[in-house]
Scaffold this motif. Structure first.
Motif, mmCIF file in Angstrom:
data_model
loop_
_atom_site.group_PDB
_atom_site.id
_atom_site.type_symbol
_atom_site.label_atom_id
_atom_site.label_comp_id
_atom_site.label_asym_id
_atom_site.label_seq_id
_atom_site.Cartn_x
_atom_site.Cartn_y
_atom_site.Cartn_z
ATOM 1 N N PHE A 259 -27.743 6.814 -35.456
ATOM 2 C CA PHE A 259 -28.933 5.982 -35.285
ATOM 3 C C PHE A 259 -30.168 6.674 -35.869
ATOM 4 N N LEU A 260 -30.205 8.009 -35.696
ATOM 5 C CA LEU A 260 -31.340 8.790 -36.219
ATOM 6 C C LEU A 260 -31.378 8.705 -37.744
ATOM 7 N N LEU A 261 -30.194 8.774 -38.358
ATOM 8 C CA LEU A 261 -30.111 8.689 -39.819
ATOM 9 C C LEU A 261 -30.575 7.308 -40.301
ATOM 10 N N PHE A 262 -30.100 6.285 -39.564
ATOM 11 C CA PHE A 262 -30.481 4.913 -39.923
ATOM 12 C C PHE A 262 -32.000 4.734 -39.832
ATOM 13 N N SER A 263 -32.598 5.238 -38.733
ATOM 14 C CA SER A 263 -34.051 5.070 -38.542
ATOM 15 C C SER A 263 -34.833 5.803 -39.630
ATOM 16 N N LYS A 264 -34.290 6.956 -40.084
ATOM 17 C CA LYS A 264 -34.966 7.716 -41.153
ATOM 18 C C LYS A 264 -34.923 6.919 -42.463
ATOM 19 N N ILE A 265 -33.732 6.403 -42.795
ATOM 20 C CA ILE A 265 -33.595 5.624 -44.041
ATOM 21 C C ILE A 265 -34.465 4.368 -43.976
ATOM 22 N N PHE A 266 -34.397 3.696 -42.813
ATOM 23 C CA PHE A 266 -35.163 2.463 -42.624
ATOM 24 C C PHE A 266 -36.666 2.722 -42.809
ATOM 25 N N SER A 267 -37.173 3.811 -42.215
ATOM 26 C CA SER A 267 -38.603 4.143 -42.320
ATOM 27 C C SER A 267 -38.996 4.421 -43.759
ATOM 28 N N ILE A 268 -38.141 5.160 -44.468
ATOM 29 C CA ILE A 268 -38.465 5.516 -45.867
ATOM 30 C C ILE A 268 -38.493 4.249 -46.747
ATOM 31 N N VAL A 269 -37.494 3.378 -46.561
ATOM 32 C CA VAL A 269 -37.439 2.137 -47.360
ATOM 33 C C VAL A 269 -38.667 1.277 -47.068
ATOM 34 N N LEU A 270 -38.959 1.112 -45.768
ATOM 35 C CA LEU A 270 -40.101 0.278 -45.358
ATOM 36 C C LEU A 270 -41.409 0.849 -45.915
ATOM 37 N N ALA A 271 -41.569 2.167 -45.807
ATOM 38 C CA ALA A 271 -42.779 2.817 -46.314
ATOM 39 C C ALA A 271 -42.889 2.607 -47.824
ATOM 40 N N GLY A 272 -41.740 2.747 -48.519
ATOM 41 C CA GLY A 272 -41.736 2.532 -49.970
ATOM 42 C C GLY A 272 -42.206 1.140 -50.338
ATOM 43 N N THR B 273 -51.470 4.111 -47.480
ATOM 44 C CA THR B 273 -50.583 5.150 -48.018
ATOM 45 C C THR B 273 -50.468 6.310 -47.031
ATOM 46 N N MET B 274 -51.608 6.765 -46.509
ATOM 47 C CA MET B 274 -51.575 7.919 -45.581
ATOM 48 C C MET B 274 -50.874 7.552 -44.276
ATOM 49 N N THR B 275 -51.142 6.314 -43.794
ATOM 50 C CA THR B 275 -50.505 5.868 -42.544
ATOM 51 C C THR B 275 -48.983 5.877 -42.694
ATOM 52 N N TRP B 276 -48.494 5.346 -43.807
ATOM 53 C CA TRP B 276 -47.038 5.241 -43.968
ATOM 54 C C TRP B 276 -46.405 6.581 -44.319
ATOM 55 N N ILE B 277 -47.150 7.434 -44.978
ATOM 56 C CA ILE B 277 -46.625 8.791 -45.199
ATOM 57 C C ILE B 277 -46.462 9.485 -43.841
ATOM 58 N N ALA B 278 -47.440 9.277 -42.958
ATOM 59 C CA ALA B 278 -47.366 9.866 -41.614
ATOM 60 C C ALA B 278 -46.155 9.321 -40.863
ATOM 61 N N VAL B 279 -45.904 8.011 -41.003
ATOM 62 C CA VAL B 279 -44.744 7.396 -40.332
ATOM 63 C C VAL B 279 -43.452 8.034 -40.838
ATOM 64 N N VAL B 280 -43.360 8.232 -42.156
ATOM 65 C CA VAL B 280 -42.146 8.823 -42.742
ATOM 66 C C VAL B 280 -41.977 10.273 -42.268
ATOM 67 N N VAL B 281 -43.079 11.006 -42.222
ATOM 68 C CA VAL B 281 -43.012 12.411 -41.785
ATOM 69 C C VAL B 281 -42.491 12.494 -40.345
ATOM 70 N N VAL B 282 -43.025 11.610 -39.477
ATOM 71 C CA VAL B 282 -42.567 11.609 -38.073
ATOM 72 C C VAL B 282 -41.098 11.192 -37.992
ATOM 73 N N ALA B 283 -40.697 10.207 -38.846
ATOM 74 C CA ALA B 283 -39.296 9.766 -38.830
ATOM 75 C C ALA B 283 -38.360 10.884 -39.288
ATOM 76 N N LEU B 284 -38.784 11.660 -40.307
ATOM 77 C CA LEU B 284 -37.931 12.733 -40.843
ATOM 78 C C LEU B 284 -37.922 13.960 -39.927
ATOM 79 N N PHE B 285 -39.088 14.216 -39.309
ATOM 80 C CA PHE B 285 -39.203 15.402 -38.427
ATOM 81 C C PHE B 285 -39.731 14.987 -37.050
ATOM 82 N N PRO B 286 -38.868 14.358 -36.225
ATOM 83 C CA PRO B 286 -39.333 13.865 -34.911
ATOM 84 C C PRO B 286 -39.857 14.968 -34.001
#
Lengths: 232, 128
Positions: B2-15, B39-52
């Motif tokens: 699930f963690l992997l899925f949420s990371k991929i999902f966040s990156i795709v959505l941010a992209g 851009t900064m908001t979604w980069i922050a979301v991706v960072v939190v998703a990759l490094f909870p």
């Protein structure tokens, strides 16, 4: 110039009502006593022949470029009625849910009782009204009271009669069905004199299908609560 | 998993959001401030998703007095506030649009007809 002839303007907000609106307009009396009656249809961005049918039936037609909602259409109708020099303004549904013969009772009550607003009240004799509608009406009456601190027995009636003064006094903003509750709020906020006349709703399969849906009720509740929140 | 899925999902959505924002910025539909903010908001979301673990770090930074629940609660309240602000702004825009359409309706299709009726009524009154 002294004004010795009163004029009644009947406002019919309409959205895709080509099937019913012709009959409704033709049933509206041409005169009430010595008062002329003029029908104004506000076609709220219909995609059918509502405007053509209404014009052929003898109504003035004002067309919205796109669908805004019954509240916005009613407000446009009020502006048209004022420009038409209406002394008494009546709102009635276009789907045939109200009997145009009752217009006279509302106008007479307004003038005889020196009221500013008369509500065509379906809840005074609710025989034939589906139980779900009665329940929904009571719920919306309660919410209207909560938001606007004004209590009437049929806050959601679209069949109302207004003096010109009332139309010019009320400050209406709702685009949706919430305009009915907003009107009640304005009646109490502006100290307008109001009365009620019992009217019998006409429930056909068509008017049942075109009437307020459950989701409209949810929208009204959301709108009223958002309005209440903004005042807090 | 699930963690992997949420990371991929966040990156795709941010992209998707960042590229859409960039396209709008290039087409001058969006200001540079809005583009940078998203851009900064979604980069922050991706960072939190990759490094909870960053959330734990932030909690410890605050002296460890608040738990993850409080942190999420605050985020929820902030989101609700944003939704409410958007609702209010949307309603204000709706009112402006209504005014324009009403004015057009009365001017283009109605007012001429109303004036015509007015002339008919005046003539009718004069006849009486």
């Amino acid at each position: 110039m002294k004004k010795d002839v009163f004029k009644v303007v009947v406002v019919l907000p309409a959205f895709n009502e080509a099937k019913a609106i012709g009959g409704v307009i033709e049933s509206i009396p041409a005169t009430i006593g010595n008062m002329q009656v003029q029908s104004v249809v506000v076609d709220d961005g219909s995609t059918d022949d509502t405007a053509i049918v209404a014009r052929d039936a003898g109504a003035r037609v004002v067309r919205h470029l796109t669908n805004l909602g019954v509240g916005a259409a009613t407000r446009t109708g009020f502006r048209a009625a004022i420009e038409l020099d209406g002394d008494v303004i009546v709102t009635i549904d276009s789907d045939g849910q109200h009997d145009p013969a009752d217009i006279k009772s509302l106008v007479d009550c307004l003038l005889d009782g020196s009221y500013d607003v008369v509500i065509g009240d379906r809840m005074l004799h609710p025989q034939g009204m589906p139980g779900s509608r009665i329940g929904a009406n009571w719920l919306l009456n309660a919410i209207t009271f909560l938001v606007y601190h004004g209590s009437v027995s049929d806050s959601q009636s679209g069949f109302k009669c207004f003096s010109r003064k009332a139309i010019l006094t009320m400050d209406l903003k709702a685009d949706s069905y919430a305009i009915c509750s907003e009107m009640i709020g304005e009646i109490f906020a502006k100290d307008l004199r109001y009365g009620s006349v019992p009217v019998k709703p006409v429930y056909t399969s068509y008017s049942r299908a075109k009437g307020q849906h459950f989701l409209n009720g949810i929208n009204i509740i959301l709108h009223l609560f958002a309005r209440m929140m903004r005042r807090v | 998993m699930f963690l992997l899925f949420s990371k991929i999902f966040s990156i795709v959505l941010a992209g998707v959001v960042i590229s859409k924002s960039y396209v709008d910025f290039r087409a001058r539909k969006e200001s540079v401030q809005m583009f940078l903010l998203w851009t900064m908001t979604w980069i922050a979301v991706v960072v939190v998703a990759l490094f909870p673990n960053i959330v734990d770090f932030l909690i410890e930074l605050g002296g460890g007095r608040i738990g993850v629940g409080t942190f999420l609660g605050m985020a929820l309240v902030f989101n609700l506030f944003l939704v409410y602000r958007m609702y209010v702004r949307m309603e204000a825009l709706q009112q402006k649009m209504t005014m324009v359409i009403q004015e057009l309706a009365l001017t283009a299709s109605g007012r001429e007809g109303i004036r015509e009726t007015q002339r008919e009524l005046t003539a009718d009154r004069d006849r009486r």
